[in-house]
Design a protein around this motif. Structure first.
Motif, PDB file in Angstrom:
ATOM      1  N   ILE A  35       6.985   4.026  -3.696  1.00  0.00           N
ATOM      2  CA  ILE A  35       5.625   3.549  -3.416  1.00  0.00           C
ATOM      3  C   ILE A  35       4.599   4.020  -4.435  1.00  0.00           C
ATOM      4  O   ILE A  35       3.434   3.680  -4.331  1.00  0.00           O
ATOM      5  CB  ILE A  35       5.170   3.954  -1.990  1.00  0.00           C
ATOM      6  CG1 ILE A  35       5.075   5.468  -1.844  1.00  0.00           C
ATOM      7  CG2 ILE A  35       6.082   3.358  -0.943  1.00  0.00           C
ATOM      8  CD1 ILE A  35       4.489   5.922  -0.512  1.00  0.00           C
ATOM      9  N   ARG A  36       5.024   4.756  -5.426  1.00  0.00           N
ATOM     10  CA  ARG A  36       4.105   5.312  -6.419  1.00  0.00           C
ATOM     11  C   ARG A  36       3.339   4.208  -7.153  1.00  0.00           C
ATOM     12  O   ARG A  36       3.916   3.226  -7.594  1.00  0.00           O
ATOM     13  CB  ARG A  36       4.888   6.148  -7.418  1.00  0.00           C
ATOM     14  CG  ARG A  36       4.021   6.906  -8.400  1.00  0.00           C
ATOM     15  CD  ARG A  36       4.826   7.779  -9.327  1.00  0.00           C
ATOM     16  NE  ARG A  36       5.668   8.697  -8.580  1.00  0.00           N
ATOM     17  CZ  ARG A  36       6.948   8.913  -8.848  1.00  0.00           C
ATOM     18  NH1 ARG A  36       7.538   8.278  -9.829  1.00  0.00           N
ATOM     19  NH2 ARG A  36       7.650   9.753  -8.128  1.00  0.00           N
ATOM     20  N   ASP A  37       2.024   4.362  -7.237  1.00  0.00           N
ATOM     21  CA  ASP A  37       1.124   3.467  -7.977  1.00  0.00           C
ATOM     22  C   ASP A  37       1.143   2.015  -7.490  1.00  0.00           C
ATOM     23  O   ASP A  37       0.973   1.087  -8.275  1.00  0.00           O
ATOM     24  CB  ASP A  37       1.441   3.503  -9.479  1.00  0.00           C
ATOM     25  CG  ASP A  37       1.227   4.890 -10.072  1.00  0.00           C
ATOM     26  OD1 ASP A  37       0.309   5.602  -9.615  1.00  0.00           O
ATOM     27  OD2 ASP A  37       1.983   5.265 -10.980  1.00  0.00           O
ATOM     28  N   LYS A  38       1.376   1.814  -6.195  1.00  0.00           N
ATOM     29  CA  LYS A  38       1.379   0.468  -5.620  1.00  0.00           C
ATOM     30  C   LYS A  38       0.579   0.483  -4.317  1.00  0.00           C
ATOM     31  O   LYS A  38       0.543   1.480  -3.622  1.00  0.00           O
ATOM     32  CB  LYS A  38       2.806   0.016  -5.287  1.00  0.00           C
ATOM     33  CG  LYS A  38       3.717  -0.085  -6.467  1.00  0.00           C
ATOM     34  CD  LYS A  38       5.106  -0.432  -6.013  1.00  0.00           C
ATOM     35  CE  LYS A  38       6.076  -0.358  -7.182  1.00  0.00           C
ATOM     36  NZ  LYS A  38       7.462  -0.432  -6.741  1.00  0.00           N
ATOM     37  N   ARG A  39      -0.040  -0.648  -4.013  1.00  0.00           N
ATOM     38  CA  ARG A  39      -0.614  -0.834  -2.682  1.00  0.00           C
ATOM     39  C   ARG A  39       0.521  -1.262  -1.771  1.00  0.00           C
ATOM     40  O   ARG A  39       1.220  -2.221  -2.059  1.00  0.00           O
ATOM     41  CB  ARG A  39      -1.663  -1.940  -2.698  1.00  0.00           C
ATOM     42  CG  ARG A  39      -2.973  -1.541  -3.239  1.00  0.00           C
ATOM     43  CD  ARG A  39      -3.945  -2.669  -2.900  1.00  0.00           C
ATOM     44  NE  ARG A  39      -5.064  -2.623  -3.783  1.00  0.00           N
ATOM     45  CZ  ARG A  39      -5.412  -3.560  -4.644  1.00  0.00           C
ATOM     46  NH1 ARG A  39      -4.730  -4.665  -4.717  1.00  0.00           N
ATOM     47  NH2 ARG A  39      -6.452  -3.412  -5.403  1.00  0.00           N
ATOM     48  N   ILE A  40       0.680  -0.557  -0.675  1.00  0.00           N
ATOM     49  CA  ILE A  40       1.828  -0.786   0.205  1.00  0.00           C
ATOM     50  C   ILE A  40       1.356  -1.082   1.626  1.00  0.00           C
ATOM     51  O   ILE A  40       0.394  -0.484   2.103  1.00  0.00           O
ATOM     52  CB  ILE A  40       2.737   0.467   0.245  1.00  0.00           C
ATOM     53  CG1 ILE A  40       3.191   0.885  -1.150  1.00  0.00           C
ATOM     54  CG2 ILE A  40       3.916   0.279   1.180  1.00  0.00           C
ATOM     55  CD1 ILE A  40       4.218  -0.001  -1.785  1.00  0.00           C
ATOM     56  N   LYS A  68       1.214 -11.055  -1.584  1.00  0.00           N
ATOM     57  CA  LYS A  68       1.678 -10.885  -2.976  1.00  0.00           C
ATOM     58  C   LYS A  68       0.528 -11.107  -3.954  1.00  0.00           C
ATOM     59  O   LYS A  68       0.368 -10.358  -4.912  1.00  0.00           O
ATOM     60  CB  LYS A  68       2.808 -11.869  -3.298  1.00  0.00           C
ATOM     61  CG  LYS A  68       4.131 -11.475  -2.775  1.00  0.00           C
ATOM     62  CD  LYS A  68       4.728 -10.387  -3.617  1.00  0.00           C
ATOM     63  CE  LYS A  68       6.141 -10.142  -3.176  1.00  0.00           C
ATOM     64  NZ  LYS A  68       6.668  -8.896  -3.628  1.00  0.00           N
ATOM     65  N   ASN A  71      -1.621  -8.334  -4.407  1.00  0.00           N
ATOM     66  CA  ASN A  71      -0.896  -7.246  -5.041  1.00  0.00           C
ATOM     67  C   ASN A  71      -0.509  -6.140  -4.054  1.00  0.00           C
ATOM     68  O   ASN A  71      -0.584  -4.953  -4.372  1.00  0.00           O
ATOM     69  CB  ASN A  71      -1.687  -6.665  -6.221  1.00  0.00           C
ATOM     70  CG  ASN A  71      -0.793  -5.949  -7.192  1.00  0.00           C
ATOM     71  OD1 ASN A  71       0.412  -6.195  -7.245  1.00  0.00           O
ATOM     72  ND2 ASN A  71      -1.370  -5.036  -7.951  1.00  0.00           N
ATOM     73  N   PHE A  72      -0.124  -6.551  -2.848  1.00  0.00           N
ATOM     74  CA  PHE A  72       0.415  -5.617  -1.866  1.00  0.00           C
ATOM     75  C   PHE A  72       1.929  -5.751  -1.844  1.00  0.00           C
ATOM     76  O   PHE A  72       2.471  -6.851  -1.948  1.00  0.00           O
ATOM     77  CB  PHE A  72      -0.138  -5.903  -0.461  1.00  0.00           C
ATOM     78  CG  PHE A  72      -1.441  -5.238  -0.187  1.00  0.00           C
ATOM     79  CD1 PHE A  72      -1.494  -3.952   0.337  1.00  0.00           C
ATOM     80  CD2 PHE A  72      -2.625  -5.895  -0.453  1.00  0.00           C
ATOM     81  CE1 PHE A  72      -2.708  -3.342   0.587  1.00  0.00           C
ATOM     82  CE2 PHE A  72      -3.851  -5.293  -0.209  1.00  0.00           C
ATOM     83  CZ  PHE A  72      -3.883  -4.007   0.316  1.00  0.00           C
ATOM     84  N   HIS A  73       2.612  -4.632  -1.705  1.00  0.00           N
ATOM     85  CA  HIS A  73       4.061  -4.599  -1.575  1.00  0.00           C
ATOM     86  C   HIS A  73       4.383  -4.230  -0.136  1.00  0.00           C
ATOM     87  O   HIS A  73       3.681  -3.426   0.473  1.00  0.00           O
ATOM     88  CB  HIS A  73       4.667  -3.579  -2.538  1.00  0.00           C
ATOM     89  CG  HIS A  73       4.334  -3.854  -3.969  1.00  0.00           C
ATOM     90  ND1 HIS A  73       5.118  -4.638  -4.767  1.00  0.00           N
ATOM     91  CD2 HIS A  73       3.282  -3.479  -4.727  1.00  0.00           C
ATOM     92  CE1 HIS A  73       4.566  -4.721  -5.968  1.00  0.00           C
ATOM     93  NE2 HIS A  73       3.450  -4.034  -5.966  1.00  0.00           N
ATOM     94  N   ASN A 134      -2.779   3.329   0.011  1.00  0.00           N
ATOM     95  CA  ASN A 134      -3.417   3.099  -1.283  1.00  0.00           C
ATOM     96  C   ASN A 134      -2.447   3.455  -2.405  1.00  0.00           C
ATOM     97  O   ASN A 134      -1.311   3.864  -2.161  1.00  0.00           O
ATOM     98  CB  ASN A 134      -4.745   3.853  -1.386  1.00  0.00           C
ATOM     99  CG  ASN A 134      -4.571   5.360  -1.309  1.00  0.00           C
ATOM    100  OD1 ASN A 134      -3.480   5.904  -1.490  1.00  0.00           O
ATOM    101  ND2 ASN A 134      -5.655   6.045  -1.024  1.00  0.00           N
ATOM    102  N   LYS A 135      -2.896   3.335  -3.646  1.00  0.00           N
ATOM    103  CA  LYS A 135      -2.023   3.578  -4.799  1.00  0.00           C
ATOM    104  C   LYS A 135      -1.620   5.042  -4.950  1.00  0.00           C
ATOM    105  O   LYS A 135      -0.708   5.358  -5.687  1.00  0.00           O
ATOM    106  CB  LYS A 135      -2.698   3.080  -6.079  1.00  0.00           C
ATOM    107  CG  LYS A 135      -2.785   1.579  -6.133  1.00  0.00           C
ATOM    108  CD  LYS A 135      -3.368   1.110  -7.430  1.00  0.00           C
ATOM    109  CE  LYS A 135      -3.408  -0.401  -7.462  1.00  0.00           C
ATOM    110  NZ  LYS A 135      -3.870  -0.917  -8.742  1.00  0.00           N
TER     111      LYS A 135
END
Length: 179
Positions: A35-40, A68, A71-73, A134-135
């Protein structure tokens, strides 16, 4: 005058999401590395999102495409039976296009929620919580789980849009018509 009903969020918090160990095809991996550096967005019971009718399936796919674009995973943790976990993973892998498939892990002990409750210092009282991270890997918001309907993810997409908008920097000394 009636106002539009807001999505009721259960908790707003800013605590680190637990770094649980998850099993992948490549072996056991710590969640934080995924999950590093991603919006999840983390679903605690994604098997509930499986649609029963074609109309529901179309709504689900549209919502996944919107997430998507924002920019959410997505990540899922199934906490019920292993059979239910297999059914949801098979459905996701069979009915969604490759770009919309997301990982779902089996976690019968619900370690994620219990770790968050310990760090938060309060019991999370929502059914099947959906966590927005959050990121930095911190929990920003916790919503009630997926609701049945033609588009069960609609409230989640709306909240994701609000979070993206809230992160946009406001520029000083610019009028709207200059945009």
């Amino acid at each position: 005058m009636k106002t539009k009903k807001q999505i009721s969020s259960s908790l707003v918090m800013n605590i680190a999401f637990p770094d649980v160990l998850v099993k992948t095809h490549h072996g056991n991996v710590h969640l934080r590395s995924l999950i590093r550096d991603k919006r999840i967005i983390v679903f605690t019971n994604p098997s509930e999102m499986i649609p029963l009718r074609e109309e529901e399936r179309k709504g689900l796919i549209q919502s996944l495409k919107k997430l998507k674009k924002l920019n959410f995973h997505l990540i899922g943790f199934n906490k019920n039976s292993f059979d239910e976990h297999l059914r949801s993973v098979n459905w996701i892998n069979s009915y969604l296009s490759d770009d919309l498939v997301f990982p779902v892990f089996y976690q019968p002990t619900n370690e994620v929620t219990s770790c968050l409750e310990k760090n938060y210092g309060e019991k999370i009282r929502v059914k099947n919580p959906v966590f927005f991270l959050n990121k930095n890997g911190c929990t920003q918001l916790v919503l009630e789980g997926i609701r049945k309907g033609a588009d069960p993810l609609k409230p989640i997409v709306e909240q994701a849009s609000r979070l993206v908008l809230s992160e946009q920097p406001l520029q000083q000394n610019r009028s709207p018509r200059d945009s």
